[in-house]
Design a protein around this motif. Sequence first.
Motif, short mmCIF file in Angstrom:
data_model
loop_
_atom_site.label_atom_id
_atom_site.label_comp_id
_atom_site.label_asym_id
_atom_site.label_seq_id
_atom_site.Cartn_x
_atom_site.Cartn_y
_atom_site.Cartn_z
N CYS A 110 -16.26 83.49 25.91
CA CYS A 110 -15.35 82.65 26.67
C CYS A 110 -14.54 81.76 25.72
O CYS A 110 -15.07 81.24 24.74
N ASN A 111 -13.28 81.60 26.06
CA ASN A 111 -12.40 80.70 25.32
C ASN A 111 -12.02 79.53 26.21
O ASN A 111 -11.56 79.73 27.34
N LEU A 112 -12.21 78.34 25.69
CA LEU A 112 -11.96 77.13 26.47
C LEU A 112 -10.64 76.49 26.05
O LEU A 112 -10.35 76.36 24.84
N THR A 113 -9.85 76.13 27.03
CA THR A 113 -8.62 75.38 26.75
C THR A 113 -8.55 74.21 27.71
O THR A 113 -8.96 74.30 28.86
N ARG A 114 -8.00 73.10 27.20
CA ARG A 114 -7.92 71.91 28.04
C ARG A 114 -6.50 71.70 28.52
O ARG A 114 -5.53 72.20 27.92
N ALA A 115 -6.39 70.95 29.60
CA ALA A 115 -5.08 70.60 30.16
C ALA A 115 -4.98 69.07 30.15
O ALA A 115 -5.97 68.38 29.87
N PRO A 116 -3.81 68.53 30.42
CA PRO A 116 -3.65 67.07 30.44
C PRO A 116 -4.58 66.42 31.45
O PRO A 116 -4.86 66.98 32.52
N ASP A 117 -5.04 65.24 31.09
CA ASP A 117 -5.97 64.51 31.96
C ASP A 117 -5.34 64.25 33.32
O ASP A 117 -4.12 64.12 33.47
N THR A 118 -6.21 64.19 34.30
CA THR A 118 -5.76 63.96 35.67
C THR A 118 -6.88 63.22 36.41
O THR A 118 -7.81 62.70 35.78
N THR A 119 -6.78 63.18 37.70
CA THR A 119 -7.84 62.56 38.50
C THR A 119 -8.26 63.52 39.60
O THR A 119 -7.49 64.41 40.00
N VAL A 120 -9.48 63.34 40.06
CA VAL A 120 -9.97 64.10 41.20
C VAL A 120 -10.77 63.16 42.10
O VAL A 120 -11.50 62.30 41.61
N THR A 121 -10.57 63.32 43.39
CA THR A 121 -11.31 62.49 44.35
C THR A 121 -12.29 63.34 45.11
O THR A 121 -11.92 64.37 45.69
N ILE A 122 -13.54 62.94 45.05
CA ILE A 122 -14.60 63.67 45.75
C ILE A 122 -15.34 62.68 46.64
O ILE A 122 -16.01 61.77 46.14
N VAL A 123 -15.18 62.84 47.91
CA VAL A 123 -15.81 61.98 48.92
C VAL A 123 -15.65 60.50 48.53
O VAL A 123 -16.60 59.82 48.16
N GLU A 124 -14.44 60.07 48.55
CA GLU A 124 -14.06 58.67 48.42
C GLU A 124 -14.15 58.12 47.00
O GLU A 124 -13.84 56.96 46.76
N VAL A 125 -14.60 58.88 46.06
CA VAL A 125 -14.69 58.40 44.69
C VAL A 125 -13.70 59.19 43.83
O VAL A 125 -13.69 60.43 43.87
N THR A 126 -12.89 58.44 43.08
CA THR A 126 -11.90 59.08 42.22
C THR A 126 -12.35 59.00 40.77
O THR A 126 -12.77 57.94 40.29
N TYR A 127 -12.32 60.16 40.13
CA TYR A 127 -12.75 60.24 38.73
C TYR A 127 -11.55 60.60 37.86
O TYR A 127 -10.69 61.41 38.25
N ASP A 128 -11.50 59.98 36.66
CA ASP A 128 -10.55 60.44 35.63
C ASP A 128 -11.18 61.64 34.94
O ASP A 128 -12.32 61.55 34.45
N VAL A 129 -10.47 62.74 34.92
CA VAL A 129 -11.07 63.97 34.39
C VAL A 129 -10.11 64.72 33.48
O VAL A 129 -8.88 64.56 33.58
N THR A 130 -10.71 65.51 32.62
CA THR A 130 -9.95 66.45 31.80
C THR A 130 -10.19 67.86 32.34
O THR A 130 -11.35 68.29 32.40
N PRO A 131 -9.14 68.54 32.74
CA PRO A 131 -9.35 69.91 33.23
C PRO A 131 -9.56 70.89 32.06
O PRO A 131 -8.86 70.80 31.05
N PHE A 132 -10.51 71.76 32.22
CA PHE A 132 -10.73 72.83 31.24
C PHE A 132 -10.64 74.18 31.94
O PHE A 132 -11.13 74.34 33.07
N THR A 133 -10.02 75.10 31.24
CA THR A 133 -10.00 76.48 31.71
C THR A 133 -10.82 77.32 30.75
O THR A 133 -10.67 77.21 29.53
N GLU A 134 -11.66 78.14 31.32
CA GLU A 134 -12.57 78.97 30.51
C GLU A 134 -12.31 80.43 30.84
O GLU A 134 -12.63 80.89 31.95
N VAL A 135 -11.70 81.16 29.92
CA VAL A 135 -11.39 82.57 30.15
C VAL A 135 -12.47 83.41 29.47
O VAL A 135 -12.65 83.34 28.26
N CYS A 136 -13.16 84.18 30.27
CA CYS A 136 -14.30 84.96 29.76
C CYS A 136 -14.04 86.46 29.95
O CYS A 136 -13.45 86.87 30.94
N SER A 137 -14.52 87.22 29.00
CA SER A 137 -14.41 88.67 29.13
C SER A 137 -15.51 89.35 28.33
O SER A 137 -16.03 88.80 27.35
N GLY A 138 -15.87 90.54 28.80
CA GLY A 138 -16.89 91.34 28.11
C GLY A 138 -17.58 92.26 29.08
O GLY A 138 -17.70 91.95 30.26
#
Lengths: 228, 690
Positions: free
Chosen positions: A157-185
């Motif tokens: 798997c190869n991991l790449t990050r995207a610009p930081d963003t936020t996500v809200t899960i049941v009333e709580v907002t988190y500052d997060v870094t999105p990662f994409t993981e591309v896997c093959s085999g």
Amino acid sequence: MIRPILALSALTILAACSSAGTSPVVAVIKGVILPSKAEDIPVKNAGATLTREKIEKFGLSLIRGRIEGEDISNLLTGTAVNDQYVTYISSFRQNITMLGTLVTGTRGMGGDLLAVRNDLSDPVAYATPTANWPATLTRDYRFPGIGPAGNTISVTCNLTRAPDTTVTIVEVTYDVTPFTEVCSGDGAEFTNTYLVQPDTGQIWQSLQWIGDKVGYVNIDVLEPYTTE
Amino acid sequence: MPKHLYRHIPAGFALLAASTAYAQSPSFSLNGTAGLIDMPTAQMLPDGETAWTFSGSGTFYSGTLTFQMLPKLETSVHFTTLADWTAVDAPLFVQTLDLKYEIFAESDYLPSLAIGSRGFLSNGPLSSEYIVASKNVGYGLTVTGGLGWGRLGSYNPVASLGTRPPVDSAIAINHMFTGDVALFGGLEWDTPVKGLSLKAEYSSDAYLGEQVFGDFNRASPLNFGIDYEPIRGISLGGYYNYGSDFGLRLTLSGNPNRPIVPPDLGIGPVPVNPRLGDYDRSEDWANNPMLTEFLVGALAPVLEAEGIVIEEALITGSAIDLYISNNNMPQTTKAIGRIVRTLSLALPHSVEVFRITLVASGLATTTVEIRRSDLEAQVDRPNAGPDSWATTRFTDAPNHLPDGAWSRDIYPDFSWALTPVIPVNIGSNGAAAGIDVLLNATASYRLSRGFSINGSLSQKLVGNIGAGAVPSTNPTPVRSNFALYQTGGPTLDRLTADYEFKLTPDTYARVSAGYLERMFAGVSGEVLWMPTNQNWGIGAEVSAVQQRAYGDMFGFEDYQTVTALASLYWDTGYNGIEAQVDVGRYLAGDVGSTVTLTRRFENGWEVSGFVTMTDMPFADFGEGNFAKGVSVTIPLRWTMPLETRSNTSIALGTMGGDGGARLELGDRLYTTIRDYDVIDFNETWGAFWQ
């Protein structure tokens, strides 16, 4: 907040057992299965009014899972701990086992993922500040097949990050870094995504591949499992 | 001598028609194999693909089972009636086995290449051999060309390899790839319309017999066709052949690797939580004399929710022995996993050893011993499968736990079932095809775990099998008079007392007495030696029987005989293939042997074929001079989202043949216990953690 044995599944079993008065044997069985009740669970259906207050009051590790492409989410409660593997169970006895936030097993969801081998540096399995996330990693996904080991799909798997963003899960907002993981085999190709809290490495939301038959499962961590 | 096909198609077969996601695979020819119209291609069906084809034209009608036995080996069994073979309206019924082997698969630049035989092992009226190549050239167009011998070398030959012997149904191989050689070929276009393909071919079959003895006119070597597969599993074909003839084909297909419904939809297992290091090791609780009863009372409802029934139990402070029947879960190893998870959750901490013994049809088979500490150390880990296999012990079980053990007190136990059955008589020498719809009632009264009384009764609801049946002229008509038994009903198919037991932990035994089957009554005994850690076993069966009356439910004909067979069973471990060889004396007194090959899939699919050869004179044996048949068993779980061990079986064989005929008993011992040996557990051990 360890309460290692607690799930609707266990309650179902307990309800099926006969109560033989003060029998020491039955007492032993009851002692093994935690004496929680169904109404302890904040909501049975994720579509109901799930609030942060209810989650906090519940006080147990809790995730929300949804098969990608389906509309219905299910709440799964941390029920069993084996070494560092935590098994979450829904009221329909669907099981998701996780190492950290890495889904390493599923049961009763349409196509079982038996187990996953991961690297020791796998940041999904072991919370790692995003600054220290590796660029590549390997995993072995094990599925039912002929023989004790079943079918194994080994991927890189190869991991790449995207610009930081936020996500809200049941009333709580988190500052997060999105990662994409591309896997093959081994003929498999898939892409996982993670929303990671940069400083702690806690993954709050993820979309993870669990096999060809089911595809992906979307996981929201509502209350993470801790050993405290 | 009339010779019949007799097939039972339970209503569940209709489920095969259910559709799944569509994906293109090689199309079927008029004779039910992967091919063009009348000519073969080098294409292979997906591994395990199983297809029933019903087809006909002006020259023949047939039923065919095609099975992709291995990725490179296609097999098919045909039951064909040639309409005008010896004269107009004088049909010939033939059974043939076709094989096609892929020498190499298609690549970017090379075509796939295959070699095949139609009517393998005999130089009968349909026999031919061929080498064929096929290549997809793009735009959905596949080009095929080949060389044919026998029938496929009979039109416009380009060469000759020696002299081919005259047509003869006797077993032989000296005719293969001899005589005239002719070219054939064709095109198939997979059109942009989903499931629709068009075909055209140049045939090298001269149809000499049909033209000489019948009124068939082969006006052209060119055939044209249209195939349509509207949904996966149902395929239709229409053809215009030889400038004068039309053909139609219906194929129903399925694949064990492509279930109609997704598997693993059942509920998940209960969790395993490890005992803490300082857990209570006291066994004082075990002194309670009511202990076992209490624990079984607590465990039984939990396990029964998963279709697992506790038959016997013995519990001490450090170990538990459970004899269980698994009524629902298709894979026994999954049931074992569910049981030990439940035990780890429910039993006091001092219980370290779990011994689970699987009971099948009243017989204790194999004891599986698992240590609780191993279970706790392995669950959820990446190597849980191999590690648990390495630490689990398997031993032959005694038929019962020692005296004093808890035993399920449910006997006598009565069960019954009603099932629609649809026998089909596809063809015979001159007879019209026939079909019945029957209602079959079965009942079992089990007096103890091993002793039961079993009955089966059928009533014809509608149909025409047996109409106009006349007695066979065969000297020993043990099966050829089967149509005379189709009286409409009610018919007593079985009324027996059966006792199954074990002589030693690795030796099984059965005794049955009464009306054993529709055509014979008597006494039958069987012994099977098969240790659980062994991939082969030896069995013997001896039966003394008398033929039952045709129209009288309880009466008898004069014919009596003793039939005895010794059997060798071998689980090859290769692609799920099992082999069985039977040697001995058959119902008609003929002596010979049957070879059966069965491929069993992990999900319960089973495809089986057999060949029987005996010393019965060929004139009495009938077409082909040997008996053969095929059957397919499809688990209900493959078609419905249920945890069930029920299945649907479809058999196609020589029910009307007297040579090599065996008693049609219920499950024999090997069939009963074969899912419970170490080989099978190894193959399905992945399900232990499911």
